[in-house]
Design an enzyme around this catalytic site. Structure first.
Site, short mmCIF file in Angstrom:
data_model
loop_
_atom_site.label_atom_id
_atom_site.label_comp_id
_atom_site.label_asym_id
_atom_site.label_seq_id
_atom_site.Cartn_x
_atom_site.Cartn_y
_atom_site.Cartn_z
N LYS A 104 9.93 -5.78 -2.63
CA LYS A 104 8.58 -6.20 -2.21
C LYS A 104 7.85 -6.85 -3.36
O LYS A 104 8.16 -6.63 -4.54
CB LYS A 104 7.77 -5.02 -1.67
CG LYS A 104 7.54 -3.86 -2.66
CD LYS A 104 6.33 -4.00 -3.57
CE LYS A 104 6.22 -2.85 -4.57
NZ LYS A 104 5.34 -3.09 -5.71
N ASP A 145 5.34 3.85 -2.17
CA ASP A 145 5.84 2.55 -1.70
C ASP A 145 7.02 2.69 -0.74
O ASP A 145 7.49 1.68 -0.21
CB ASP A 145 6.32 1.72 -2.90
CG ASP A 145 5.17 1.18 -3.75
OD1 ASP A 145 4.01 1.29 -3.31
OD2 ASP A 145 5.46 0.65 -4.83
O1 C5P Z 1 4.05 7.47 -5.38
P1 C5P Z 1 4.90 7.16 -6.57
O2 C5P Z 1 5.79 8.29 -6.96
O3 C5P Z 1 5.65 5.86 -6.43
O4 C5P Z 1 3.89 6.93 -7.76
C1 C5P Z 1 4.32 6.86 -9.09
C2 C5P Z 1 3.12 7.07 -10.00
O5 C5P Z 1 2.26 5.93 -9.93
C3 C5P Z 1 2.24 8.25 -9.66
O6 C5P Z 1 2.71 9.42 -10.29
C4 C5P Z 1 0.90 7.82 -10.23
O7 C5P Z 1 0.86 8.00 -11.62
C5 C5P Z 1 0.90 6.33 -9.98
N1 C5P Z 1 0.23 5.95 -8.72
C6 C5P Z 1 -1.14 6.05 -8.64
N2 C5P Z 1 -1.78 5.69 -7.47
C7 C5P Z 1 -1.06 5.24 -6.41
C8 C5P Z 1 0.34 5.12 -6.48
C9 C5P Z 1 0.96 5.48 -7.66
O8 C5P Z 1 -1.81 6.46 -9.58
N3 C5P Z 1 -1.70 4.88 -5.31
#
Ligand code: C5P
Length: 297
Positions: free
Chosen positions: A12, A139
């Site tokens: 993406k 994501d």
């Molecule tokens: O959800 P995911 O594990 O992909 O997110 C990785 C990191 O990115 C989270 O631990 C956080 O630090 C950051 N993040 C965030 N806000 C979001 C998505 C991700 O702060 N909406």
């Protein structure tokens, strides 16, 4: 039941990534306009005596082969839900840049979930698969649905978007990766007061109309200043693509992959050639959008 199942999952690009303030749970509220692009990982699951992961392809050496891999976590999550042992060999054929801000790890999570569901005949419904995806990462639901969508909440609540035409992109793969949490932390440092995020009406109209020039004028990424602060050489990559005729140049998600919107296939080729010749990136990939979501082959 077949002995193995292969699922193809797209990368993406975020054509808009509007980021609000950090929430109490540490995540950030987003208005995240996802567009799936035609670079794909393939995830194959085969019954085995224990859970294990192998990986081939571009950047395979940087992919974790332990239970921190989202594909392994996906198999364990689905197996746990249905009281099955997660004994599968997961093989990932990588073509999405690793740690690049193109949701490669999320794609593998969504792919493994769909593949295990088919292999085990668990028959989880679409809604349940989306809920499991959201548990795996912000994501991951989008990797399942593909096309184009507006993600709100931490990016996991999706609303599909209409796209009236195809777009040509070039992706410049940087030497090295960026940690998503580190980029969000840098965003917090650079943005003491972040307004509530909202989708851009001009951007949504450009997607709906399939209007590449309008889209080029409307793309934005609130994480870009943070990514550039941590990876300053990306400025040279962005400038090189712009000089070569890209209509828009931006950091993809949390980076360090950079994305260039091109007027057509020929212009995309020229931008890719210029990026490669400049030495400001490790590889340049041409891809079309939108692309379909996770699909059993
Ligand atoms: O959800 P995911 O594990 O992909 O997110 C990785 C990191 O990115 C989270 O631990 C956080 O630090 C950051 N993040 C965030 N806000 C979001 C998505 C991700 O702060 N909406």
């Amino acid at each position: 039941m077949s002995a193995s199942v292969t699922v193809r999952v797209p990368a993406k690009v975020n054509v808009q990534l509007a980021v609000g303030a950090a929430r109490a749970d540490g995540f950030h509220d987003l208005a995240n306009v996802f567009l799936a692009v035609g670079l794909y990982d393939e995830v194959t699951v085969t019954a085995a005596d224990r859970l294990r992961i192998t990986c081939d392809g571009v950047g395979a050496g940087q992919v974790p082969l332990d239970r921190t891999n989202l594909a392994a976590r996906a198999a364990e999550l689905l197996a746990g839900r249905y009281g099955i042992a997660p004994d599968v060999h997961i093989h990932i054929d990588k073509d999405i840049p690793v740690a690049g801000g193109m949701a490669g790890g999320s794609a593998d999570g969504a792919g493994a979930l769909v593949a295990c569901d088919a292999l085990w005949g668990t028959g989880a419904g679409r809604g349940e698969l989306l809920e499991l995806c959201a548990e795996l990462g912000s994501d991951v639901p989008f990797s399942l649905v593909g096309g184009a969508a507006l993600g709100t909440g931490r990016g996991e609540k999706l609303e599909p978007l209409d796209v009236g035409g195809g777009f040509w992109w070039v992706f410049a793969v940087a030497d090295g990766g960026l940690s998503t949490p580190a980029v969000y932390r840098e965003f917090d440092r650079l943005t003491p007061v972040a307004p509530a995020p909202g989708a851009s009406p001009a951007l949504l109209a450009a997607l709906r109309d399939g209007d590449v020039r309008a889209l080029a004028g409307a793309v934005s990424n609130d994480l870009q200043p943070a990514a550039l602060s941590l990876f300053p050489s990306l400025r040279d990559t962005l400038a090189t693509g712009t000089e070569a005729g890209a209509l828009a140049a931006l950091v993809s998600g949390s980076g360090p992959t950079t994305a260039f919107l091109a007027a057509d296939a020929e212009s995309a080729r020229r931008v890719a050639d210029a990026l490669l010749a400049s030495g400001t990136c490790r590889a340049a990939r041409v891809a079309q959008s939108p692309a379909p979501g996770a699909m059993v082959l």
